[in-house]
Design a protein around this motif. Structure first.
Motif, short mmCIF file in Angstrom:
data_model
loop_
_atom_site.label_atom_id
_atom_site.label_comp_id
_atom_site.label_asym_id
_atom_site.label_seq_id
_atom_site.Cartn_x
_atom_site.Cartn_y
_atom_site.Cartn_z
N THR A 271 1.29 -0.83 -0.03
CA THR A 271 0.14 0.56 -0.05
C THR A 271 0.87 1.51 -0.21
OG1 THR A 271 -0.05 -0.11 2.47
CG2 THR A 271 -1.71 -0.99 1.25
N LYS A 272 2.34 1.31 -0.20
CA LYS A 272 2.93 2.27 -0.22
C LYS A 272 1.94 3.64 -1.21
CE LYS A 272 6.36 -0.12 -2.05
NZ LYS A 272 6.09 -1.85 -2.20
N ARG A 273 2.00 4.94 -1.05
CA ARG A 273 3.42 5.64 0.57
C ARG A 273 2.82 5.40 1.57
NH1 ARG A 273 5.95 10.28 -2.56
NH2 ARG A 273 6.52 9.83 -5.07
N TYR A 274 3.64 5.78 2.56
CA TYR A 274 2.99 6.01 4.11
C TYR A 274 2.56 6.98 4.26
CZ TYR A 274 4.95 1.04 2.67
OH TYR A 274 4.71 -0.14 2.22
N MET A 275 2.19 7.64 5.38
CA MET A 275 1.32 8.62 6.27
C MET A 275 0.09 9.28 5.23
SD MET A 275 3.14 7.87 9.30
CE MET A 275 4.89 6.97 9.37
N HIS A 276 -0.14 10.19 6.45
CA HIS A 276 -1.51 10.55 5.55
C HIS A 276 -1.02 11.41 4.63
CE1 HIS A 276 0.64 14.22 7.76
NE2 HIS A 276 -0.10 14.96 7.00
N GLY A 278 1.70 10.77 1.97
CA GLY A 278 2.48 9.96 0.75
C GLY A 278 4.07 10.42 1.24
N ARG A 279 4.38 10.59 3.05
CA ARG A 279 5.67 11.34 1.99
C ARG A 279 6.59 10.47 2.14
NH1 ARG A 279 6.52 14.34 7.43
NH2 ARG A 279 4.72 15.22 6.60
N PHE A 280 6.53 8.74 2.92
CA PHE A 280 7.90 8.05 3.16
C PHE A 280 7.27 6.57 1.80
CE2 PHE A 280 7.58 8.78 7.33
CZ PHE A 280 8.84 9.99 7.15
N ASN A 281 8.26 6.62 1.18
CA ASN A 281 8.39 5.18 -0.29
C ASN A 281 7.77 3.93 0.55
OD1 ASN A 281 7.56 7.33 -2.34
ND2 ASN A 281 9.81 7.90 -2.09
N THR A 282 9.26 3.84 1.68
CA THR A 282 9.14 2.58 2.23
C THR A 282 9.23 2.45 3.94
OG1 THR A 282 11.44 2.90 2.33
CG2 THR A 282 11.03 2.30 0.27
N LEU A 283 8.65 1.13 3.70
CA LEU A 283 8.66 0.93 5.28
C LEU A 283 9.81 0.67 5.93
CD1 LEU A 283 6.78 -2.73 5.38
CD2 LEU A 283 5.46 -0.66 5.84
N LYS A 284 11.17 1.13 5.28
CA LYS A 284 12.49 1.10 6.08
C LYS A 284 12.33 3.08 6.10
CE LYS A 284 16.74 1.07 7.21
NZ LYS A 284 17.26 2.40 6.84
N GLU A 285 12.07 3.77 5.65
CA GLU A 285 11.77 4.84 5.43
C GLU A 285 11.01 5.37 6.42
OE1 GLU A 285 10.96 7.43 2.31
OE2 GLU A 285 12.27 6.06 1.09
N VAL A 286 9.85 4.44 6.85
CA VAL A 286 8.63 4.89 8.10
C VAL A 286 9.62 4.06 9.36
CG1 VAL A 286 6.72 3.80 9.27
CG2 VAL A 286 6.86 4.44 6.56
N LEU A 287 10.22 3.34 9.24
CA LEU A 287 10.92 2.99 10.78
C LEU A 287 12.80 3.49 11.28
CD1 LEU A 287 10.74 -0.97 10.21
CD2 LEU A 287 9.41 0.84 11.77
N ASP A 288 12.81 4.43 10.03
CA ASP A 288 13.92 5.36 10.29
C ASP A 288 13.30 6.38 10.69
OD1 ASP A 288 16.01 3.56 8.94
OD2 ASP A 288 15.56 5.09 6.86
N HIS A 289 12.32 6.95 10.51
CA HIS A 289 11.32 7.81 10.62
C HIS A 289 11.25 7.86 12.56
CE1 HIS A 289 8.42 11.08 11.94
NE2 HIS A 289 7.54 10.09 12.93
N TYR A 290 10.66 6.70 12.72
CA TYR A 290 10.25 6.44 14.11
C TYR A 290 11.58 6.22 15.47
CZ TYR A 290 5.30 6.13 13.19
OH TYR A 290 4.35 6.57 13.33
#
Length: 346
Positions: A271-276, A278-290
């Protein structure tokens, strides 16, 4: 004589065989709650799913007639192959190629939800399509015009009659049909589901380690086997929210500024992209954020700022293990279920 003997012998063999037990086939148009899911929230007592109602809703979902210039259907931004998310655009695209302001979320397990959209702007599934149909940056149409177009259609009066016992086309019937279709969009047959239900699926050691880490570090928000608690939280994306205040836009409560609905992580790998936004393209970017990029603001969720420690402590290997687990939530049966496909493409 030989022929008679052969027939008699075959009859004896057939009659002597013990027939195998045939499991009854589940009705594909009856809503069923998966055994590992919580109770559904939708008001089925007011709008029970029927085959004809479901098929009417399915046709409406894929028909661009709902938009002002008949160019945009619900399915434009919600494509089955990506769990009814948008695989192309960061922001939704509306009539006239107008850009929306948020990323189109996946449509799945809607019958179990009580608030919809990133800001919770609708509190019942029956009201959800109204937003898309009437929004100037989406379908840009009026309900009354949609009803007139459906009344003039060659097939819709009969479809309404089959579903609701009358050829009269009304907004309530249209919305009920769309809800019947969306209620049946249940994603519950991922590898993870089959593992927890004891259906013979086995997870790898990395996936199991990811599950353990997920339970420790992620399940406060991504709770139950829906993988969301349905709440609204500020997850540290920005310091200010002038462009999009999130939940505050609906409640007008300052404490809701910058809060957005916690999305389900089911099918997150597709379901990429991520966040309301769509700023992140990958799950890795999401976890890097957190892990290291959480931004402190007044309404930041306390989970992400505990005892002066920002974010969630994650090693690179832990991130890989969590991603490995999240991938077990991909439900290919859901993304390829012919019941949910475009009825206009035979």
């Amino acid at each position: 004589m030989n022929r008679i003997f052969t027939i008699a012998l075959l009859a004896t063999v057939i009659m002597g065989c013990t027939p195998e037990k045939v499991s009854p086939v589940a009705d594909p148009y009856v809503f069923t709650t998966p055994s590992n899911f919580p109770k559904a929230s939708y008001t089925f007592e007011n709008n029970p799913v029927t085959k004809d109602g479901f098929e009417l809703g399915r046709a409406l979902f894929y028909d661009p007639v709902l938009s002002s210039d008949s160019s945009i259907a619900c399915a434009n931004c919600h494509q089955q192959v990506t769990a009814f998310a948008d695989p192309v655009h960061r922001f939704s695209k509306g009539v006239g190629d107008v850009n929306g302001v948020r990323n189109a979320p996946a449509i799945q397990n809607m019958a179990f939800q009580t608030h919809f959209f990133w800001d919770g702007g609708a509190n019942h599934l029956d009201f959800v399509p109204i937003n898309a149909i009437t929004s100037n940056i989406e379908m840009a149409e009026k309900l009354v015009n949609v009803l007139k177009k459906l009344e003039r259609g060659k097939t819709y009066p009969e479809k309404f009659n089959a579903a609701f016992g009358s050829k009269e086309v009304t907004s309530q019937k249209m919305l009920y049909a769309l809800s019947q279709f969306m209620c049946m969009l249940v994603s519950s047959n991922s590898r993870y589901d089959k593992y927890v239900r004891g259906e013979g699926e086995i997870l790898t050691s990395q996936e199991l380690n990811g599950l353990s880490l997920f339970s420790q570090k992620c399940s406060s928000c991504h709770a139950t086997d829906l993988f969301t608690d349905g709440s609204f939280r500020n997850n540290g994306l920005d310091a200010s929210f002038a462009l999009d205040s999130g939940r505050q836009r609906i409640t007008e409560i300052s404490g809701d500024r910058g809060k957005f609905k916690v999305p389900s992580l089911r099918n997150a790998d597709v379901t990429k992209r991520y966040m309301h936004d769509g700023r992140f393209n990958t799950l890795k970017e999401v976890l890097d954020h957190y892990g290291s990029n959480v931004i402190v603001s007044e309404t930041l969720d306390p989970i992400l700022n505990s005892n002066g420690v920002k974010g969630i402590s994650l090693s690179e290997q832990q991130k890989l293990d969590i991603i490995s687990f999240i991938k077990t939530l991909t439900d290919t049966e859901y993304t390829h279920d012919k019941r949910f496909s475009n009825p206009f493409l035979k």
